[in-house]
Design an enzyme around this catalytic site. Structure first.
Site, short mmCIF file in Angstrom:
data_model
loop_
_atom_site.label_atom_id
_atom_site.label_comp_id
_atom_site.label_asym_id
_atom_site.label_seq_id
_atom_site.Cartn_x
_atom_site.Cartn_y
_atom_site.Cartn_z
N GLU A 1 0.82 -1.22 0.00
CA GLU A 1 0.00 0.00 0.00
C GLU A 1 0.85 1.26 0.00
O GLU A 1 1.85 1.34 0.71
CB GLU A 1 -0.90 -0.02 1.24
CG GLU A 1 -2.30 0.44 0.97
CD GLU A 1 -3.02 -0.46 -0.02
OE1 GLU A 1 -3.05 -0.12 -1.22
OE2 GLU A 1 -3.56 -1.50 0.40
N HIS A 2 0.42 2.22 -0.82
CA HIS A 2 1.17 3.48 -1.02
C HIS A 2 2.58 3.18 -1.54
O HIS A 2 3.55 3.82 -1.15
CB HIS A 2 1.19 4.31 0.26
CG HIS A 2 -0.15 4.91 0.57
ND1 HIS A 2 -0.57 6.10 0.04
CD2 HIS A 2 -1.19 4.44 1.30
CE1 HIS A 2 -1.81 6.36 0.46
NE2 HIS A 2 -2.21 5.36 1.22
N GLY B 1 -12.84 2.40 -1.13
CA GLY B 1 -11.43 2.03 -1.30
C GLY B 1 -11.27 0.79 -2.17
O GLY B 1 -10.28 0.08 -2.07
N LEU B 2 -12.27 0.53 -3.02
CA LEU B 2 -12.24 -0.68 -3.86
C LEU B 2 -12.09 -0.32 -5.33
O LEU B 2 -12.35 -1.13 -6.21
CB LEU B 2 -13.50 -1.51 -3.61
CG LEU B 2 -13.69 -1.96 -2.15
CD1 LEU B 2 -15.04 -2.67 -1.96
CD2 LEU B 2 -12.56 -2.87 -1.68
N SER B 3 -11.68 0.90 -5.58
CA SER B 3 -11.34 1.35 -6.94
C SER B 3 -12.51 1.39 -7.90
O SER B 3 -12.41 0.95 -9.05
CB SER B 3 -10.22 0.50 -7.55
OG SER B 3 -9.03 0.73 -6.87
N SER B 4 -13.61 1.97 -7.44
CA SER B 4 -14.72 2.17 -8.37
C SER B 4 -14.30 3.09 -9.51
O SER B 4 -14.77 2.94 -10.64
CB SER B 4 -15.94 2.74 -7.64
OG SER B 4 -15.61 3.98 -7.04
N ASP C 1 -4.33 0.62 -9.37
CA ASP C 1 -5.76 0.29 -9.51
C ASP C 1 -6.13 0.02 -10.96
O ASP C 1 -6.87 -0.91 -11.27
CB ASP C 1 -6.62 1.43 -8.96
CG ASP C 1 -6.27 1.78 -7.53
OD1 ASP C 1 -5.60 0.97 -6.87
OD2 ASP C 1 -6.65 2.88 -7.08
N TYR D 1 -3.37 12.32 0.55
CA TYR D 1 -2.72 11.39 -0.38
C TYR D 1 -1.58 12.12 -1.13
O TYR D 1 -0.45 11.62 -1.20
CB TYR D 1 -3.75 10.85 -1.37
CG TYR D 1 -3.22 9.83 -2.35
CD1 TYR D 1 -3.28 8.47 -2.07
CD2 TYR D 1 -2.65 10.23 -3.56
CE1 TYR D 1 -2.80 7.53 -2.97
CE2 TYR D 1 -2.17 9.30 -4.47
CZ TYR D 1 -2.24 7.95 -4.17
OH TYR D 1 -1.76 7.02 -5.07
C1 GLA Z 1 -5.21 4.58 -4.23
C2 GLA Z 1 -4.45 4.96 -5.50
C3 GLA Z 1 -3.42 3.89 -5.86
C4 GLA Z 1 -2.54 3.53 -4.66
C5 GLA Z 1 -3.39 3.28 -3.42
C6 GLA Z 1 -2.56 3.10 -2.19
O1 GLA Z 1 -5.99 3.45 -4.46
O2 GLA Z 1 -5.34 5.12 -6.58
O3 GLA Z 1 -2.65 4.33 -6.96
O4 GLA Z 1 -1.57 4.52 -4.45
O5 GLA Z 1 -4.30 4.33 -3.17
O6 GLA Z 1 -1.80 1.95 -2.27
#
Ligand code: GLA
Length: 383
Positions: free
Chosen positions: A35-36, A125-128, A173, A225
């Site tokens: 993550e990150h 946080g599931l990339s919609s 993502d 972020y």
């Molecule tokens: C979000 C960002 C990703 C990534 C994550 C953290 O989902 O879109 O690119 O940086 O946070 O891992």
């Protein structure tokens, strides 16, 4: 068999007065660990959710893109050649951004009618957003006769988010949404662009991967972020390396002495997390689930204490899951809300769900949404 996109073609016909030429779909993702890390040139290990965004689409000859989304306000109707950053917000910005980014990369893009159905929870946080971008990207590329591979389309989608929507996300993502495969997690090396499909089938070992959506809305659009990202970039500059990927765990202690005190924990997270991803991939390949669980939990501690991107609800979800028998648990995605994940014996999943729900209620948090996730396919044409 009915599918989640049954009816979308009919709705398209009712909206645009003709049949779509196809239906495409792209998934949200869960990041198992890493993550990150994507914006530090490191390693990530996401898998695709079975929840997807669907796009029914047909080309137009007048160069106009017209888009609607089920259950959502707003619409898009504009000449593709006139799209530019800054004027649009909400979901239409993501759709327009993808077409704009394709053109920025030098591609000829046809106009299109598109009807979207987003089934990935928003703000969890599931990339919609990646699911939306990638569904539009695969549809638009095919309707425009473009032959672009997964990585190229993922970069188009990321460019849309960075430069059109204005969110400084990394590539994870979009790459997950494009390139993940059912039954696998994707070990993706952002620097070398190497992708390895690593088998991920917890159910075959009597386990379940639970997603605990805290329902605390997270937004990567806010400053935290971007702040983390620029701290990492500054630290790399101070150290004279292209990115924090270039700092090895062995030299970490020496390197930390050269950095300002408030930067130290951030860099420690990044360097140790990259090492945890490599170890997690090894654990997965070896079927060492306990080891994977321990790495997940260590990742959470690092994100909570060193990177400071967790939230009280996420910490309660993780601690309660571990107390209820999870092998490992962590926040997933950018943090500040959104979802946690827990790797649990399948036969204790119900108890864990009850324990987390009770823990939330007793603290006065709203009820979480908890579901078992199995790795699904990446972006694809369905019909
Ligand atoms: C979000 C960002 C990703 C990534 C994550 C953290 O989902 O879109 O690119 O940086 O946070 O891992």
């Amino acid at each position: 068999m009915t599918t989640p996109y049954d009816g979308l073609a009919d709705r398209f016909a009712a909206t645009f007065g003709r049949a779509p030429v196809g239906v495409w779909a792209a998934p949200g993702r869960v990041n198992l660990i890493g993550e990150h890390i994507d914006y530090n040139d490191g390693l990530v290990l996401p898998f695709a959710l079975s929840q997807r965004t669907y796009a029914a689409a047909a080309p137009r000859d007048d160069g106009v893109v017209a888009a609607r989304m089920l259950e959502a306000d707003g619409s898009l109707s504009d000449a593709v050649a006139r799209l530019e950053p800054g004027r649009l917000t909400e979901w239409p910005a993501y759709v327009a951004g993808v077409l704009w980014a394709l053109r920025e990369y030098g591609h000829d893009v046809r106009g299109m009618d598109v009807l979207l159905d987003g089934q990935v929870p928003v703000g969890a946080g599931l990339s919609s957003s990646a699911a939306l971008e990638c569904a539009v990207a695969v549809a638009a590329a095919e309707l425009s006769g473009l032959r672009l591979d997964d990585a190229a389309l993922a970069k188009v989608a990321q460019r849309a988010e960075n430069d059109f929507v204005g969110v400084p996300c990394g590539l994870m993502d979009q790459m997950a949404s494009m390139a993940c495969e059912a039954g696998f997690a994707l070990l993706y090396d952002v620097r070398s662009e190497q992708a390895e499909q690593v088998p991920f089938a917890p159910q075959e070992s009597g386990l379940a991967l639970l997603v605990i959506d805290t329902k605390v809305k997270h937004s990567v659009g806010d400053g935290a972020y971007a702040d983390r990202r620029s701290t990492c970039e500054e630290a790399a500059k101070t150290l004279g390396v292209p990115s924090l990927r270039d700092v090895s765990p062995a030299e970490l202690e020496d390197v930390l002495r050269k950095l300002p005190a408030d930067t130290v924990p951030r860099v420690r997270h990044v360097v140790t997390e990259i090492a945890r991803v490599a170890a997690a991939a090894d654990a997965l390949r070896a079927g060492e689930w306990r080891q994977l669980g321990e790495l997940m939990s260590a990742s959470h501690v690092s994100l909570r204490d060193d990177y400071e991107v967790s939230a009280e609800e996420l910490d309660v979800a993780v601690d309660t899951a571990l107390g209820a028998g999870a092998l490992g648990a962590r926040m997933t995605g950018a943090g500040f809300g959104g979802s946690a994940i827990a790797l649990v014996p399948a036969d204790s999943a119900d108890d864990l769900e009850a324990a987390v729900t009770d823990a939330f209620a007793s603290r006065g948090f709203g009820p979480p949404a908890i579901f078992a996730a199995e790795p699904g396919p990446g972006a694809t044409r369905l019909s």
